[in-house]
Write a protein that holds these residues in place. Sequence first.
Motif, PDB file in Angstrom:
ATOM      1  N   THR A  11      17.208 -37.827  31.759  1.00 27.31           N
ATOM      2  CA  THR A  11      18.004 -38.304  30.635  1.00 27.31           C
ATOM      3  C   THR A  11      17.061 -38.478  29.450  1.00 27.31           C
ATOM      4  OG1 THR A  11      19.580 -39.399  32.087  1.00 27.31           O
ATOM      5  CG2 THR A  11      19.509 -40.146  29.795  1.00 27.31           C
ATOM      6  N   ASN A  13      16.370 -39.461  25.352  1.00 19.80           N
ATOM      7  CA  ASN A  13      16.818 -40.300  24.245  1.00 19.80           C
ATOM      8  C   ASN A  13      17.029 -39.411  23.025  1.00 19.80           C
ATOM      9  OD1 ASN A  13      16.760 -42.804  25.615  1.00 19.80           O
ATOM     10  ND2 ASN A  13      14.538 -42.826  25.430  1.00 19.80           N
ATOM     11  N   ALA A  14      18.046 -38.551  23.140  1.00 20.77           N
ATOM     12  CA  ALA A  14      18.373 -37.614  22.068  1.00 20.77           C
ATOM     13  C   ALA A  14      19.837 -37.223  22.222  1.00 20.77           C
ATOM     14  CB  ALA A  14      17.492 -36.373  22.160  1.00 20.77           C
ATOM     15  N   LYS A  96      25.754 -38.498  26.829  1.00 18.02           N
ATOM     16  CA  LYS A  96      25.710 -39.930  27.136  1.00 18.02           C
ATOM     17  C   LYS A  96      25.577 -40.717  25.830  1.00 18.02           C
ATOM     18  CE  LYS A  96      25.459 -39.175  31.628  1.00 18.02           C
ATOM     19  NZ  LYS A  96      26.576 -39.457  32.498  1.00 18.02           N
ATOM     20  N   GLU A  98      24.036 -41.478  22.572  1.00 17.33           N
ATOM     21  CA  GLU A  98      22.750 -41.190  21.926  1.00 17.33           C
ATOM     22  C   GLU A  98      21.739 -40.617  22.918  1.00 17.33           C
ATOM     23  OE1 GLU A  98      21.870 -41.245  18.582  1.00 17.33           O
ATOM     24  OE2 GLU A  98      24.051 -41.370  18.488  1.00 17.33           O
ATOM     25  N   GLN A  99      22.150 -40.467  24.153  1.00 12.67           N
ATOM     26  CA  GLN A  99      21.302 -39.875  25.185  1.00 12.67           C
ATOM     27  C   GLN A  99      21.995 -38.645  25.758  1.00 12.67           C
ATOM     28  OE1 GLN A  99      20.768 -43.203  27.924  1.00 12.67           O
ATOM     29  NE2 GLN A  99      18.689 -43.460  27.135  1.00 12.67           N
ATOM     30  N   LYS A 137      10.505 -33.423  26.960  1.00 12.62           N
ATOM     31  CA  LYS A 137      10.540 -34.850  26.616  1.00 12.62           C
ATOM     32  C   LYS A 137       9.752 -35.096  25.321  1.00 12.62           C
ATOM     33  CE  LYS A 137       9.208 -39.476  28.137  1.00 12.62           C
ATOM     34  NZ  LYS A 137       8.601 -39.861  26.860  1.00 12.62           N
ATOM     35  N   GLU A 141      11.693 -36.410  22.096  1.00  8.79           N
ATOM     36  CA  GLU A 141      11.508 -37.845  21.855  1.00  8.79           C
ATOM     37  C   GLU A 141      10.240 -38.163  21.091  1.00  8.79           C
ATOM     38  OE1 GLU A 141      11.825 -39.769  25.658  1.00  8.79           O
ATOM     39  OE2 GLU A 141      13.852 -39.013  25.991  1.00  8.79           O
TER      40      GLU A 141
END
Length: 145
Positions: A11, A13-14, A96, A98-99, A137, A141
């Motif tokens: 997962t 953070n984007a 998800k 913002e994820q 990642k 991120e």
Amino acid sequence: MKKDSILVERTFNAPIDKVWRALTAHTEMKKWYFNIEKFEPKVGFKFDFMGGSDAGPQYLHLCEITEAKENEKLAHTWRYDNYPGNSLVCWQLMDKGEQTLVRLTHTDVHTLAEGGADFAKENFIEGWNYIVHTNLKNHLEGKSD
């Protein structure tokens, strides 16, 4: 899932549109994946690139898009020029907010093994984990965007 398949999930953070861009815009792909000169997320589109371990030989990868559904799924064949076997790489994206959950599967890896030790399943497992958990990642991120 077949035992010769590889599954890597993470997962990020984007938001999903940023992840989709990273997977489908060749200018983005060059930053975290491979140096792909031209790429279109359209069924039937063929692309190729050179890749291999830093210290080892480089191989010409030959790929063709088999499925493309924006912000959801991208699948393509994965084989090597002048080597046996043909496999399938599938990127699935789940929104998800913002994820984004990314699920990468690489199936029919066993068909590539006849090409030699560089094509062993363990090498693909190591490579995909590095690509997803480190390269992608950092690209998605990282603070450099």
